[in-house]
Design a protein around this motif. Structure first.
Motif, mmCIF file in Angstrom:
data_model
loop_
_atom_site.group_PDB
_atom_site.id
_atom_site.type_symbol
_atom_site.label_atom_id
_atom_site.label_comp_id
_atom_site.label_asym_id
_atom_site.label_seq_id
_atom_site.Cartn_x
_atom_site.Cartn_y
_atom_site.Cartn_z
ATOM 1 N N ARG A 22 0.970 -1.214 -0.051
ATOM 2 C CA ARG A 22 -0.124 -0.096 0.028
ATOM 3 C C ARG A 22 0.947 1.306 0.089
ATOM 4 N N PRO A 23 0.360 2.334 -0.421
ATOM 5 C CA PRO A 23 1.325 3.650 -0.137
ATOM 6 C C PRO A 23 1.850 3.722 1.193
ATOM 7 N N ALA A 24 3.102 4.256 1.064
ATOM 8 C CA ALA A 24 3.987 4.610 2.541
ATOM 9 C C ALA A 24 2.938 5.347 3.347
ATOM 10 N N GLY A 25 2.983 4.935 4.748
ATOM 11 C CA GLY A 25 2.329 5.883 5.514
ATOM 12 C C GLY A 25 0.968 5.598 5.734
ATOM 13 N N GLU A 26 0.338 4.324 5.150
ATOM 14 C CA GLU A 26 -1.080 4.351 5.140
ATOM 15 C C GLU A 26 -1.355 2.885 5.781
ATOM 16 N N PRO A 27 -2.695 3.192 6.490
ATOM 17 C CA PRO A 27 -2.938 1.906 7.213
ATOM 18 C C PRO A 27 -3.584 1.040 6.338
ATOM 19 N N ALA A 28 -3.836 -0.302 6.755
ATOM 20 C CA ALA A 28 -4.862 -1.154 5.824
ATOM 21 C C ALA A 28 -5.696 -1.908 6.824
ATOM 22 N N ILE A 29 -7.032 -2.381 6.057
ATOM 23 C CA ILE A 29 -8.186 -2.908 6.692
ATOM 24 C C ILE A 29 -7.756 -4.319 6.292
ATOM 25 N N VAL A 30 -7.387 -5.174 7.137
ATOM 26 C CA VAL A 30 -7.174 -6.526 7.221
ATOM 27 C C VAL A 30 -8.355 -7.670 7.757
ATOM 28 N N GLU A 31 -8.418 -8.665 7.145
ATOM 29 C CA GLU A 31 -9.440 -9.884 7.636
ATOM 30 C C GLU A 31 -8.508 -11.034 7.789
ATOM 31 N N LEU A 32 -8.572 -11.762 8.898
ATOM 32 C CA LEU A 32 -8.040 -13.091 8.805
ATOM 33 C C LEU A 32 -9.121 -14.073 9.207
ATOM 34 N N ARG A 33 -9.101 -15.215 8.706
ATOM 35 C CA ARG A 33 -10.244 -16.112 8.755
ATOM 36 C C ARG A 33 -9.545 -17.329 9.009
ATOM 37 N N SER A 34 -9.920 -18.376 9.767
ATOM 38 C CA SER A 34 -9.501 -19.670 9.908
ATOM 39 C C SER A 34 -10.461 -20.725 9.195
ATOM 40 N N GLY A 35 -9.787 -21.538 8.350
ATOM 41 C CA GLY A 35 -10.629 -22.418 7.393
ATOM 42 C C GLY A 35 -11.221 -23.571 8.101
ATOM 43 N N GLY A 36 -11.087 -23.699 9.501
ATOM 44 C CA GLY A 36 -11.640 -24.981 10.254
ATOM 45 C C GLY A 36 -11.924 -24.703 11.636
ATOM 46 N N PHE A 37 -12.666 -25.436 12.257
ATOM 47 C CA PHE A 37 -13.253 -24.850 13.483
ATOM 48 C C PHE A 37 -12.000 -25.297 14.675
ATOM 49 N N LEU A 38 -11.100 -26.379 14.235
ATOM 50 C CA LEU A 38 -10.413 -26.878 15.350
ATOM 51 C C LEU A 38 -8.891 -26.196 15.097
ATOM 52 N N THR A 39 -8.725 -25.416 14.200
ATOM 53 C CA THR A 39 -7.302 -24.933 13.827
ATOM 54 C C THR A 39 -7.350 -23.480 14.400
ATOM 55 N N HIS A 40 -6.387 -22.694 15.027
ATOM 56 C CA HIS A 40 -6.231 -21.302 15.516
ATOM 57 C C HIS A 40 -5.300 -20.604 14.901
ATOM 58 N N PHE A 41 -5.332 -19.401 14.634
ATOM 59 C CA PHE A 41 -4.226 -18.501 14.046
ATOM 60 C C PHE A 41 -4.128 -17.338 14.907
ATOM 61 N N SER A 42 -2.990 -16.571 14.807
ATOM 62 C CA SER A 42 -2.795 -15.201 15.401
ATOM 63 C C SER A 42 -2.295 -14.538 14.435
ATOM 64 N N ALA A 43 -2.238 -13.268 14.401
ATOM 65 C CA ALA A 43 -1.788 -12.126 13.516
ATOM 66 C C ALA A 43 -1.198 -11.184 14.156
ATOM 67 N N MET A 44 0.250 -10.850 14.082
ATOM 68 C CA MET A 44 0.974 -9.726 14.447
ATOM 69 C C MET A 44 1.718 -8.987 13.502
ATOM 70 N N GLY A 45 2.109 -7.864 13.704
ATOM 71 C CA GLY A 45 2.530 -6.978 12.899
ATOM 72 C C GLY A 45 4.109 -7.232 12.459
ATOM 73 N N GLY A 46 4.423 -6.990 11.157
ATOM 74 C CA GLY A 46 5.733 -7.336 11.045
ATOM 75 C C GLY A 46 6.337 -6.355 9.987
ATOM 76 N N ILE A 47 7.593 -6.147 9.854
ATOM 77 C CA ILE A 47 8.302 -5.250 9.101
ATOM 78 C C ILE A 47 9.387 -6.015 8.168
ATOM 79 N N ASP A 48 9.282 -5.869 6.791
ATOM 80 C CA ASP A 48 10.391 -6.510 6.125
ATOM 81 C C ASP A 48 10.644 -5.554 4.891
ATOM 82 N N THR A 49 11.572 -4.714 4.943
ATOM 83 C CA THR A 49 12.182 -3.605 4.018
ATOM 84 C C THR A 49 13.581 -4.035 3.993
ATOM 85 N N GLU A 50 14.015 -3.274 2.775
ATOM 86 C CA GLU A 50 15.601 -3.223 2.532
ATOM 87 C C GLU A 50 16.433 -3.161 3.699
ATOM 88 N N HIS A 51 15.893 -2.365 4.698
ATOM 89 C CA HIS A 51 16.925 -2.086 5.888
ATOM 90 C C HIS A 51 16.562 -2.555 7.297
#
Length: 185
Positions: A22-51
């Motif tokens: 997305r453009p630099a300095g902009e937020p994003a609206i994100v949706e995370l969904r599990s594909g099954g009732f018995l498996t759980h996932f979490s979401a954390m922020g990450g940074i992966d740039t050249e530096h």
């Protein structure tokens, strides 16, 4: 309201970093969904740039429950979402699905809204609201950011029912596992 690119999607069954362009300095609206009732996932922020490459300690979704969508506002500083499978990355058939959502498609918080589960709302102005969460246990509450993704403070009275003062304008993330109501006072 900022122009955020929508339509980024990814899926998998193991933990991984997913880029959210997305453009630099902009937020994003994100949706995370599990594909099954018995498996759980979490979401954390990450940074992966050249530096810089890092996984932030900011957790957006602690654990998916069932197949309900979990929506959140990804801060501008995060270039990636780290999706983590609970219980390790050993086999299994349940998948996770991640996608970005256009801000224009969010419901607007004006006077009164009801929902079921987590949701991100768009608010053109702040104010005082009564709220109720109709769940028996688990985490429930609100997270507010301005349209640039900067956190905004909220004040509230009560945990499952009460009043909340929402600053505005901006995004209001409703954190809930069940039905909820918001009504302007």
């Amino acid at each position: 309201m900022p122009q955020i690119s929508a339509g980024v999607s990814a899926q998998g069954w193991r933990s991984r970093m997913v880029p959210i362009p997305r453009p630099a300095g902009e937020p994003a609206i994100v949706e995370l969904r599990s594909g099954g009732f018995l498996t759980h996932f979490s979401a954390m922020g990450g940074i992966d740039t050249e530096h810089v490459r890092s996984e932030d300690d900011h957790v957006y979704v602690t654990s998916t429950t069932g197949t309900k969508p979990f929506l959140f506002v990804l801060a501008p500083k995060h270039t990636h979402v780290k999706v983590k499978r609970h219980g390790g990355d050993s086999g299994g058939i349940a998948r996770w699905h991640l996608r970005t959502i256009a801000p224009e498609s969010l419901r607007k918080l004006e006077s009164e809204l009801e929902g079921d589960g987590g949701e991100v709302l768009s608010g053109s102005r702040g104010g005082e609201f009564s709220f109720s969460f109709e769940q028996k246990d688990g985490v429930a509450g609100f997270v507010c950011t301005d349209f640039r993704g900067n956190p905004m403070d909220i004040t509230h009275e009560g945990h499952m029912r009460g009043r909340v003062k929402i600053p505005g304008p901006g995004y209001i993330t409703v954190v809930a596992l069940g039905p909820w109501k918001l009504k302007r006072l």
